[in-house]
Write an enzyme that holds these catalytic residues in place. Structure first.
Site, PDB file in Angstrom:
ATOM      1  CG  ASN A 221      11.239  26.036  27.085  1.00  0.00           C
ATOM      2  OD1 ASN A 221      11.689  24.809  26.751  1.00  0.00           O
ATOM      3  ND2 ASN A 221      11.855  27.404  27.237  1.00  0.00           N
ATOM      4  CD1 TRP A 222       8.563  20.482  30.101  1.00  0.00           C
ATOM      5  CD2 TRP A 222       8.828  18.408  29.338  1.00  0.00           C
ATOM      6  NE1 TRP A 222       7.538  19.776  30.450  1.00  0.00           N
ATOM      7  CE2 TRP A 222       7.611  18.638  29.906  1.00  0.00           C
ATOM      8  CE3 TRP A 222       9.589  17.480  28.915  1.00  0.00           C
ATOM      9  CZ2 TRP A 222       6.798  17.447  29.799  1.00  0.00           C
ATOM     10  CZ3 TRP A 222       8.646  16.020  28.817  1.00  0.00           C
ATOM     11  CH2 TRP A 222       7.280  16.097  29.214  1.00  0.00           C
TER      12      TRP A 222
ATOM     13  CG  HIS B 289      14.089  30.572  25.077  1.00  0.00           C
ATOM     14  ND1 HIS B 289      15.208  30.611  25.928  1.00  0.00           N
ATOM     15  CD2 HIS B 289      12.919  30.300  25.741  1.00  0.00           C
ATOM     16  CE1 HIS B 289      14.686  30.674  27.103  1.00  0.00           C
ATOM     17  NE2 HIS B 289      13.512  30.492  27.088  1.00  0.00           N
TER      18      HIS B 289
ATOM     19  CD  GLU C 247      17.168  29.274  28.831  1.00  0.00           C
ATOM     20  OE1 GLU C 247      16.688  28.495  28.551  1.00  0.00           O
ATOM     21  OE2 GLU C 247      16.597  29.873  29.885  1.00  0.00           O
TER      22      GLU C 247
ATOM     23  CD  GLU D 109      10.135  33.123  27.351  1.00  0.00           C
ATOM     24  OE1 GLU D 109       9.478  32.211  28.333  1.00  0.00           O
ATOM     25  OE2 GLU D 109      11.104  32.795  27.015  1.00  0.00           O
TER      26      GLU D 109
ATOM     27  CB  SER E 170       9.692  33.893  37.268  1.00  0.00           C
ATOM     28  OG  SER E 170      10.894  33.815  37.246  1.00  0.00           O
TER      29      SER E 170
HETATM   30  P1  PGA Z   1      11.165  30.200  33.610  1.00  0.00           P
HETATM   31  O1  PGA Z   1      11.361  30.055  32.045  1.00  0.00           O
HETATM   32  O2  PGA Z   1       9.479  29.958  33.741  1.00  0.00           O
HETATM   33  O3  PGA Z   1      11.865  29.051  34.404  1.00  0.00           O
HETATM   34  O4  PGA Z   1      11.397  31.782  34.134  1.00  0.00           O
HETATM   35  C1  PGA Z   1      10.583  30.483  31.093  1.00  0.00           C
HETATM   36  C2  PGA Z   1      11.293  30.303  29.781  1.00  0.00           C
HETATM   37  O5  PGA Z   1      12.277  30.443  29.712  1.00  0.00           O
HETATM   38  O6  PGA Z   1      10.721  30.064  28.767  1.00  0.00           O
END
Ligand code: PGA
Length: 253
Positions: free
Chosen positions: A9-10, A95, A97, A165, A211
């Site tokens: 996921n960029w 996601h 975010e 996640e 992470s």
């Molecule tokens: P991260 O993000 O690997 O930078 O923790 C994962 C994601 O949000 O899909």
């Protein structure tokens, strides 16, 4: 047997030139015919120009989001049909975010999943608890709600991957332990079985995200219910991403 699936996921990163260079660097490090599924999820404006180079590299293409209508007066939105037209096979929905920064809700995500599947896309549907929810012992309640409010009989399970996640692990460097990931993901699989049936739940892939790096990928993906990784920051570095792919292959599933 579930084939492992590593996805990058960029997020809101990379120019076209940087993205082309990254794909070349990843391609140079990829083993021939890796026995796992691979895809990257660039920002919208990079999708069409990257479709060919990614195909040549044997890497799938997906988008990070879409709207739930196929066309019309929705200024600033991008439809699932447009993603198909740009060369995408899949899309990430829900996601954290988008949930927590952009305010997307369960009912909205349910419509997005249905629209994406209806347009022929595959979906990575993200779920995960926030730190205060984990500390308050609400992890299972949150995961259960996120599964049941979005997945249903109309969302064909064979084209959905779930990504677990935990929000506290995203971009923080604080990876869930393999045991924490396994416990949560076994629970998610039980909930998926309630939505569909145990055969569909056993067949559905559940990725871990938060992470993930080359150094922890193998141990995470060796867990019985961890069927791959959704990778943010480390997917922007060819060496790390290739190391995660190697970790998946070494997990030997
Ligand atoms: P991260 O993000 O690997 O930078 O923790 C994962 C994601 O949000 O899909």
């Amino acid at each position: 047997m579930r084939r492992l699936y590593v996805a990058g996921n960029w997020k809101m990163n990379l120019s076209l030139a940087e993205a082309r260079a990254l794909i070349e660097q990843i391609r140079a490090r990829l083993p021939k015919d890796p026995p796992i599924d691979l895809a990257v999820f660039p920002p919208f404006v990079l999708l069409a120009p990257l479709a060919d180079p990614l195909k040549a590299a044997g890497i799938g293409l997906g988008a990070q989001n879409c709207y739930f209508e196929q066309k019309g007066a929705f200024t600033g939105e991008v439809s699932p049909a447009m993603l198909v037209d740009a060369g995408c096979e899949s899309v990430i929905i829900g996601h954290s975010e988008r949930r927590h920064i952009l305010g997307e809700t369960g009912p909205m995500l349910k419509r997005k999943v249905a629209a994406a599947l209806g347009a022929g896309l595959k979906v990575i549907y993200c779920v995960g608890e926030k730190l205060d929810q984990r500390e308050a012992g609400q992890t299972e309640a949150v995961l259960s709600r996120q599964v049941h409010e979005v997945l249903g009989p109309e969302a064909s399970p064979d084209r959905v991957t779930v990504a677990y996640e935990p929000v506290w692990a995203i971009g923080t460097g604080k990876t869930a332990t393999p045991e924490q990931a396994q416990t949560a993901q076994a629970f998610i699989r039980q909930e998926i079985a309630k939505v569909y049936n145990s055969r569909a739940a056993q067949a559905m892939r559940i990725q871990y995200g938060g992470s993930v790096k080359a150094s922890n990928a193998r141990e995470l993906m060796s867990q019985p219910d961890v069927d791959g990784a959704l990778v943010g920051g480390a997917s922007l570095k060819a060496e790390e991403f290739a190391g995660i792919i190697e970790g998946a292959i070494a997990a030997g599933k």
